[in-house]
Design a protein around this motif. Sequence first.
Motif: not given
Length: 251
Positions: A109-116, A127-130, A154-156, A190-192
Amino acid sequence: MARTNLPIPTGWKLLFRELYRRVHQQVTSPYTKVVFLAALFFVCTQKEISFNLSIAGHDLFSISQQSVFSHGIGGPVISGGAGKALFTSVARPSDKNWTKKQRTQLAYVEKFEAAALSEARKHGIPASITLAQGLLESGHGTSTLAKRNKNHFGIKCFSKQCRKGHCSNHSDDHHKDFFRVFEDAHGSYAAHSQVLLKNRYKPLFKLAKRDYKGWSHGLRKAGYATDPRYGDKLVALIETLELWRYDRVSA
């Protein structure tokens, strides 16, 4: 009556001349330019700066800088995502004995919190959902798809004309499933967001941004995943790791 101009004492004249000389010297010196450039840099990076003027000393300007943020799990955060610094103030989680798995999840979470948080502010996705989806879909970054494809959701890939490196085959619900390949994990974040901006998920954006339960179960109903307990799993992650804290910042 004629106005009388009182003479200025020689001592005062010398003082004013000396002050003028010092001010002029400081303003035109390369050192002052460096100081102002440094100050501008800190302001742009949202640091708190205080300037003190000192006439008694030779240096007119002295700078004291104090960071208003520190980095740590659950505390006030300075985070960098997708090459950009993102500054937030996230409330600390409650003090409890986190399990080893939960600490690993919190590290993710700490690693990707900024992206979310960045995606939340751009598109209104909590952000909680992401973060919960990233944790669940990627096994907090340990899945083969996350490691090999940098694909955390899991983006196809449904394109029939993919350029080389755009996607790769991976076993999922069917014998042949192709999943997107990203240069880095932030690209999949971003794609999510782009996936959730599709028409099938539009009703979710009518929900309150802090309604993580509505979002979690709404994603399941909209067909994001086939797991009937998908919504419950997202809610459990959000509540256990207290990811709702991020929605209070981004709302």
